[in-house]
Structures are given as C-alpha cells and as structure tokens.
Design an enzyme around this catalytic site. Structure first.
Site, PDB file in Angstrom:
ATOM      1  N   SER A 145       1.901   7.658   4.349  1.00 22.03           N
ATOM      2  CA  SER A 145       1.174   6.782   3.424  1.00 22.03           C
ATOM      3  C   SER A 145       0.840   7.520   2.138  1.00 22.03           C
ATOM      4  O   SER A 145       0.645   8.742   2.142  1.00 22.03           O
ATOM      5  CB  SER A 145      -0.117   6.296   4.088  1.00 22.03           C
ATOM      6  N   TYR A 170      -7.939   7.544   8.144  1.00 22.65           N
ATOM      7  CA  TYR A 170      -6.584   6.998   8.131  1.00 22.65           C
ATOM      8  C   TYR A 170      -5.642   7.958   7.415  1.00 22.65           C
ATOM      9  O   TYR A 170      -4.558   8.288   7.919  1.00 22.65           O
ATOM     10  CB  TYR A 170      -6.569   5.638   7.442  1.00 22.65           C
TER      11      TYR A 170
END
Length: 346
Positions: A145, A170
């Site tokens: 990501s 995350y």
C-alpha cells in the site's frame, strides 16, 4: 496458467479475476466475505463473475463453486488464517502463481480494531508464504500500500524512499508483508512482487472510500466531510488501469540475477502519477452528478497523510505499465455505474 487470487470478492481482486478469466487462465478465487463493509457489494461482484450469491452473500464455506459466466473460474469461501484448509487447497490445486489481495483493509478502522490486522494481514500472509514454500509457485504477487510511506514528505514517493515511519497499524502491517515476503524470497527462492497501491476508484468501489462516500452523500443532498479543510492531495487511479498493471506484473516475475543481492524480489508503486487536489476531485463528482455538495470542513484524521503521489518510473520501465484512464473519464464511468441498476447500494 492456474492462478489463485485471494480477496476475490474485493474491489481489485474481482476485477483481476475477471481479466485473468477472459484471457483463458484457470482461476480460483478465494475470499472470506467478511462484513467490514456492506456485503451486497461483494455479492454483486461475485455475481458479475458468475458465482450465485444473494445480497447476504451467505455462501457455504470450503466448497468450490463453479462460475456460470467463466468456464475457467471457480470460487471458494475461506479465510487465510485457516492454515490447514489453505494448505489442503494448495496441495490439491498445484497453483502456478498466486495473487494475494486478501487483507483487512482500512486505515481508520485499524485505529479501533487493531487485532483484526494481526490475524488477517500478518498471520494470514504468513500462511500464504508457507503454502508457497511447501507448494512451489512461479510467482507470488501481493498487495502492499502507498500508506507505507507514512510521514515521508518528499514527493513524488519513490520505492527508494525510507518507509520506516508508518502512521497507522494498517501501514505497519503492509510494510511487514514486504519484509516477510523478502525473507521468504531470500530463504526459499520464491519470486515475489509487492505492489504499493495508491488510491483506487471506479465501479464496484468500496463504500468506505471517498468516491463512494461523496457520490452517496451528494446524491442524497447530505453533507460530505472534507478532511484537513480540503487541503489534501491524492493519486487517484482508475480500477481498470490498476488491474491491468497488476497482471502485467504477474506475468513478469523477478529474476534473481537482476535483483538486489540476488533475491528474486521487487516492490513497485502502482498509481496514476498524476495527483489531484481533493477539492478538484470533489468538483469532478459534482459535475458528473449535476449537483453541488454541501461541505463540512474538518481537521486531519488520525492515520491520514497530506499527500499520496506515486513515482511509477520503475513500473513503467521494467514492466511497461502506463495508465490510460484520465480522471474526468474515470469519474464519468464511475457515476454512470453508481446511478445504474448494477449498483446494489442505490
């Protein structure tokens, strides 16, 4: 090629399953269909792939289902944390390649539900790595990501930049995935590629992401929350470009002799490399809907960053990636889908 795609009921995963099936690969899609967001979207994506799913998406576990649309696509409901079931699937199917997109998503959700990320993004990914080690594959492509860049202030973001200052769990879990995959590539020679996805939008997008949130609120005359008072920049990339670029990477596994320290491992940014201001993005949605938004200006949220901006030079030169869909066209396509009968949330 026989290819496993995890996260097959997800936004990116369902599109990749569709494209791989169209070109003739033997594709198995895997997803646990959790309820992090409205499962009607996941059910709709699966129906597009020819898997019979009602809006509750209450499909049987561990049962291989055949597509009514693609003769070469099958789907199984399973979680990555189910090690024995996952190992049995690998042993029986003998996959050539694996696309791992299954993960607990969401930056803000990780602030309030941290343990969900440990189970899915770390334990689940370890199970994938172990399965690839014990059942050798030609290539493991996995989702990282843009959030790994965290507090990096240099723009555009390059793969050479430091990524040791995450601002959410995350992001930390995604950086951990890169480190875990690199170690398995080094130890066991598994060719692995991590894709640092930047902001993705388009038909069938997630309802917790800005495009869907904005379109829904504006359509209903409800106000939208504009964080950091609108002073944010995002590298929005259309779903078709993301899926096509991912498959280009899948087709070109890293070769040890061409990689750093002889480890068959690469990381790429995948985005549009043409970032836009949040207010301009909102304006495109307003124009497509023919309605002006009621805006509530709010401060920056925990876990958010001011800018995401992808330097895709490496992906372009090594893989041949070049996004085709400009923002105006992409928003038009998205809103057309949003207002159509295909959208299960309208």
């Amino acid at each position: 090629m026989k290819i496993l795609v995890t996260g097959a009921a997800g936004f990116i995963g369902s599109k990749i399953c569709h494209l791989l099936s169209l070109r003739g690969d033997d594709v198995v899609g895997l997803d646990n269909i959790n309820d992090y967001y409205d499962v009607r979207l996941k059910a709709g994506r699966l129906r597009e792939l020819g898997i019979a799913a009602d809006d509750s998406c209450d499909l049987p576990w561990h049962t291989m289902m055949k597509s009514a649309v693609h003769g070469n696509f099958r789907f199984i409901r399973m979680g990555l944390e189910e090690k024995e079931a996952l190992d049995a699937l690998f042993a029986s199917e003998h996959f050539d390649k694996v696309v791992n997109l299954a993960a607990q998503a969401g930056v803000r959700y990780s602030i309030t539900n941290p343990y969900a990320y440990l189970t899915s993004n770390l334990v689940g990914f370890l199970n994938i790595l172990e399965a690839c080690r014990n059942n050798p594959v030609q290539h493991l492509l996995f989702a990282s990501s843009s959030s790994v860049y965290g507090l990096n202030s240099k723009a555009p973001f390059s793969e050479e930049d430091k990524v040791d200052a995450p601002v959410s769990l995350y992001a930390a879990s995604k950086k951990s995935n890169e480190l875990m995959a690199h170690s398995y590539s080094k130890l066991y020679g598994i060719p692995a590629t991590g894709l640092r996805y930047f902001t993705v939008y388009g038909p069938w997008g997630r309802p917790d992401m800005a495009p869907m949130l904005f379109a829904s609120a504006i359509s209903q005359g409800k106000p939208i929350n504009v964080f950091n008072n609108g002073d944010m920049i995002r590298d929005f990339t259309y779903i078709d470009d993301i899926a096509a670029g991912s498959i280009l990477c899948l087709d070109k596994p890293p070769v040890a002799e061409r990689c750093d320290n002889g480890v068959p491992f690469r990381v790429y940014n995948i985005g549009c490399s043409n970032p836009v201001r949040l207010m301009d993005f909102i304006s495109e949605i307003e124009q497509a809907l023919g309605t002006e938004a009621v805006k509530i200006m709010k401060p920056m949220q925990p876990g958010d960053v001011y800018m995401t901006n992808a330097d895709t030079t490496r992906l372009e030169s090594e893989i041949g990636y070049k996004p085709q869909v400009r923002l105006h066209e992409g928003i038009q396509r998205f809103i057309e889908w949003y207002q159509s009968e295909k959208n299960p949330l309208c």
